[in-house]
Design a protein around this motif. Structure first.
Motif, PDB file in Angstrom:
ATOM      1  N   ALA A  74       0.832  -1.207   0.000  1.00 14.57           N
ATOM      2  CA  ALA A  74       0.000   0.000   0.000  1.00 14.57           C
ATOM      3  C   ALA A  74       0.867   1.259   0.000  1.00 14.57           C
ATOM      4  CB  ALA A  74      -0.916  -0.010   1.217  1.00 14.57           C
ATOM      5  N   ALA A  75       1.914   1.275   0.840  1.00 13.25           N
ATOM      6  CA  ALA A  75       2.794   2.442   0.909  1.00 13.25           C
ATOM      7  C   ALA A  75       3.545   2.654  -0.406  1.00 13.25           C
ATOM      8  CB  ALA A  75       3.784   2.283   2.064  1.00 13.25           C
ATOM      9  N   ASN A  76       3.997   1.548  -1.013  1.00 11.42           N
ATOM     10  CA  ASN A  76       4.735   1.665  -2.271  1.00 11.42           C
ATOM     11  C   ASN A  76       3.827   2.115  -3.413  1.00 11.42           C
ATOM     12  OD1 ASN A  76       7.208   0.922  -1.151  1.00 11.42           O
ATOM     13  ND2 ASN A  76       6.854  -1.251  -1.481  1.00 11.42           N
ATOM     14  N   ALA A  77       2.582   1.659  -3.406  1.00 13.85           N
ATOM     15  CA  ALA A  77       1.639   2.098  -4.432  1.00 13.85           C
ATOM     16  C   ALA A  77       1.381   3.602  -4.313  1.00 13.85           C
ATOM     17  CB  ALA A  77       0.326   1.323  -4.315  1.00 13.85           C
ATOM     18  N   VAL A  78       1.264   4.093  -3.080  1.00 13.17           N
ATOM     19  CA  VAL A  78       1.086   5.539  -2.866  1.00 13.17           C
ATOM     20  C   VAL A  78       2.273   6.304  -3.442  1.00 13.17           C
ATOM     21  CG1 VAL A  78       1.023   7.343  -1.091  1.00 13.17           C
ATOM     22  CG2 VAL A  78      -0.414   5.311  -0.855  1.00 13.17           C
ATOM     23  N   TYR A  79       3.472   5.782  -3.201  1.00  7.03           N
ATOM     24  CA  TYR A  79       4.655   6.461  -3.743  1.00  7.03           C
ATOM     25  C   TYR A  79       4.637   6.467  -5.271  1.00  7.03           C
ATOM     26  CZ  TYR A  79       9.311   7.218  -5.492  1.00  7.03           C
ATOM     27  OH  TYR A  79      10.372   7.688  -6.224  1.00  7.03           O
ATOM     28  N   ARG A  87       5.622   6.838 -13.173  1.00  4.85           N
ATOM     29  CA  ARG A  87       4.315   6.759 -13.833  1.00  4.85           C
ATOM     30  C   ARG A  87       4.481   6.780 -15.348  1.00  4.85           C
ATOM     31  NH1 ARG A  87      -0.428   8.074 -11.259  1.00  4.85           N
ATOM     32  NH2 ARG A  87      -1.330   7.446 -13.259  1.00  4.85           N
ATOM     33  N   ALA A  88       5.440   7.538 -15.846  1.00  5.01           N
ATOM     34  CA  ALA A  88       5.681   7.584 -17.289  1.00  5.01           C
ATOM     35  C   ALA A  88       6.180   6.226 -17.788  1.00  5.01           C
ATOM     36  CB  ALA A  88       6.700   8.673 -17.608  1.00  5.01           C
ATOM     37  N   GLU A  89       7.044   5.567 -17.006  1.00  4.65           N
ATOM     38  CA  GLU A  89       7.505   4.226 -17.366  1.00  4.65           C
ATOM     39  C   GLU A  89       6.331   3.251 -17.425  1.00  4.65           C
ATOM     40  OE1 GLU A  89      11.143   2.524 -15.601  1.00  4.65           O
ATOM     41  OE2 GLU A  89      11.249   4.396 -14.439  1.00  4.65           O
ATOM     42  N   ILE A  90       5.459   3.342 -16.434  1.00  4.10           N
ATOM     43  CA  ILE A  90       4.297   2.447 -16.369  1.00  4.10           C
ATOM     44  C   ILE A  90       3.387   2.681 -17.575  1.00  4.10           C
ATOM     45  CG2 ILE A  90       2.195   1.949 -15.054  1.00  4.10           C
ATOM     46  CD1 ILE A  90       3.852   2.571 -12.500  1.00  4.10           C
ATOM     47  N   SER A  91       3.151   3.940 -17.903  1.00  3.67           N
ATOM     48  CA  SER A  91       2.281   4.274 -19.041  1.00  3.67           C
ATOM     49  C   SER A  91       2.855   3.740 -20.346  1.00  3.67           C
ATOM     50  CB  SER A  91       2.089   5.785 -19.134  1.00  3.67           C
ATOM     51  OG  SER A  91       1.395   6.277 -18.008  1.00  3.67           O
ATOM     52  N   ALA A  92       4.176   3.866 -20.502  1.00  4.54           N
ATOM     53  CA  ALA A  92       4.815   3.380 -21.733  1.00  4.54           C
ATOM     54  C   ALA A  92       4.675   1.863 -21.855  1.00  4.54           C
ATOM     55  CB  ALA A  92       6.289   3.780 -21.736  1.00  4.54           C
ATOM     56  N   MET A  93       4.878   1.143 -20.762  1.00  2.00           N
ATOM     57  CA  MET A  93       4.739  -0.312 -20.813  1.00  2.00           C
ATOM     58  C   MET A  93       3.288  -0.701 -21.096  1.00  2.00           C
ATOM     59  SD  MET A  93       5.559  -3.268 -17.941  1.00  2.00           S
ATOM     60  CE  MET A  93       7.321  -3.366 -18.250  1.00  2.00           C
ATOM     61  N   TRP A 118       4.268  -3.725  -9.621  1.00  2.00           N
ATOM     62  CA  TRP A 118       5.573  -3.159  -9.294  1.00  2.00           C
ATOM     63  C   TRP A 118       5.669  -2.889  -7.788  1.00  2.00           C
ATOM     64  CZ3 TRP A 118       7.935   1.731 -12.107  1.00  2.00           C
ATOM     65  CH2 TRP A 118       9.321   1.748 -11.884  1.00  2.00           C
ATOM     66  N   ALA A 119       4.584  -2.346  -7.223  1.00  2.00           N
ATOM     67  CA  ALA A 119       4.570  -2.088  -5.779  1.00  2.00           C
ATOM     68  C   ALA A 119       4.736  -3.380  -4.994  1.00  2.00           C
ATOM     69  CB  ALA A 119       3.261  -1.395  -5.387  1.00  2.00           C
ATOM     70  N   TYR A 120       4.125  -4.461  -5.479  1.00  2.00           N
ATOM     71  CA  TYR A 120       4.229  -5.751  -4.772  1.00  2.00           C
ATOM     72  C   TYR A 120       5.657  -6.301  -4.839  1.00  2.00           C
ATOM     73  CZ  TYR A 120       3.419 -10.611  -3.501  1.00  2.00           C
ATOM     74  OH  TYR A 120       3.486 -11.842  -2.889  1.00  2.00           O
ATOM     75  N   ILE A 121       6.286  -6.230  -6.020  1.00  2.00           N
ATOM     76  CA  ILE A 121       7.664  -6.698  -6.164  1.00  2.00           C
ATOM     77  C   ILE A 121       8.596  -5.903  -5.252  1.00  2.00           C
ATOM     78  CG2 ILE A 121       9.608  -6.867  -7.760  1.00  2.00           C
ATOM     79  CD1 ILE A 121       7.409  -8.967  -8.174  1.00  2.00           C
ATOM     80  N   GLU A 122       8.387  -4.599  -5.193  1.00  2.00           N
ATOM     81  CA  GLU A 122       9.196  -3.762  -4.311  1.00  2.00           C
ATOM     82  C   GLU A 122       8.966  -4.145  -2.841  1.00  2.00           C
ATOM     83  OE1 GLU A 122      11.826  -0.442  -3.399  1.00  2.00           O
ATOM     84  OE2 GLU A 122      11.438  -1.641  -5.206  1.00  2.00           O
ATOM     85  N   ILE A 139       7.270   5.967   3.833  1.00  2.00           N
ATOM     86  CA  ILE A 139       7.044   6.444   2.467  1.00  2.00           C
ATOM     87  C   ILE A 139       8.407   6.708   1.836  1.00  2.00           C
ATOM     88  CG2 ILE A 139       6.037   8.226   1.009  1.00  2.00           C
ATOM     89  CD1 ILE A 139       3.963   6.469   2.319  1.00  2.00           C
ATOM     90  N   LYS A 140       8.653   6.114   0.676  1.00  2.00           N
ATOM     91  CA  LYS A 140       9.975   6.154   0.078  1.00  2.00           C
ATOM     92  C   LYS A 140      10.201   7.427  -0.746  1.00  2.00           C
ATOM     93  CE  LYS A 140      10.871   1.221  -0.149  1.00  2.00           C
ATOM     94  NZ  LYS A 140      11.361   0.123  -0.982  1.00  2.00           N
ATOM     95  N   SER A 141      11.475   7.642  -1.025  1.00  2.00           N
ATOM     96  CA  SER A 141      11.886   8.631  -2.021  1.00  2.00           C
ATOM     97  C   SER A 141      12.488   7.867  -3.191  1.00  2.00           C
ATOM     98  CB  SER A 141      12.917   9.593  -1.423  1.00  2.00           C
ATOM     99  OG  SER A 141      14.105   8.888  -1.101  1.00  2.00           O
TER     100      SER A 141
END
Length: 238
Positions: A74-79, A87-93, A118-122, A139-141
């Motif tokens: 959940a925290a990684n998805a928020v990030y 988000r641009a990488e995700i959109s391109a894929m 991706w959030a789950y793998i992280e 919350i990550k940077s």
């Protein structure tokens, strides 16, 4: 009157918070958990038992790891939602997959699916890091992120960087989970662990804490010339 009541309630709240902090300090000093197991105890992962309440170390650790995974996902998805570059990488894929499938209308759905994958793998990497003694921020940077987008296609848990000093360690995440437990439930679970350990000592195989009775009785007698004798009996049990 209203101000006095407010101050009284505030002092009561602070007292409860201090008592809870003292309880947790005692708990982590006396109870074992993953990486800091208690010697000669019935359970290796006693704090995990307080959180999960399962019948074995394996089940308790699995339950806590599962909770960590959900929390971190959940925290990684928020990030990810807030990181424009990722988000641009995700959109391109997602656009590439939708084009191959000849279904461009699927792109928004694919973007959401890829983001959570991706959030789950992280999160798997986060939990691995925590179990190896590292720290993970709530919350990550960008500098904290460990996996690339390609990892969702061919993922195998790799090495983790434990050099960072930013974030919470495994014990601190356990402390967060303990805060979700009601105090009475936590105290009863702590007594369960005490019972298990006492039963490992000689002649206490059938020890039950609810079978213990503690108390004391006072009998006294007084006498004077005018009123004669006076006696009383008092008993206190808890």
């Amino acid at each position: 009157t209203g101000l006095l009541q407010e101050k009284t309630e505030e002092r009561g709240f602070l007292t409860e918070e201090k008592e809870r902090l003292l309880l947790e300090a005692y708990l982590f000093q006396k109870y074992g958990y993953y990486g800091q197991e208690k010697e000669n105890a019935a359970l290796d992962y006693q704090v995990e038992y307080l959180i999960a309440g399962k019948n074995s170390d394996t089940e308790n650790l699995k339950a806590v790891v599962h909770r960590l995974l959900l929390f971190r996902e959940a925290a990684n998805a928020v990030y990810l939602y807030g990181d424009s570059a990722k988000r641009a990488e995700i959109s391109a894929m997602a656009a590439s997959v939708a084009a191959v499938a000849l279904a461009p209308y699927l792109q928004p759905l694919l973007e959401t699916s890829i983001l959570f994958a991706w959030a789950y793998i992280e999160s798997i990497q986060d939990v691995k890091l925590l179990l190896e003694g590292g720290k993970v921020p709530l919350i990550k940077s960008a500098s904290d992120w460990q996996t690339g987008l390609s990892s969702i296609l061919n993922f195998s848990p790799g090495s983790v960087d434990k050099a960072t000093s930013r974030g919470l360690n495994y014990r601190q995440y356990l402390s967060m989970f303990l805060l979700t437990k009601k105090e009475n439930e936590l105290l009863f679970s702590m007594m369960d662990v005490m019972e298990m350990d006492i039963r490992k000592t000689d002649y206490n195989e059938n020890f039950r804490m609810d079978g213990c009775v503690s108390g004391f009785r006072i009998a006294a007698e007084f006498e004077d010339r005018d009123s004669g004798k006076c006696s009383f009996l008092r008993a206190y049990y808890y």
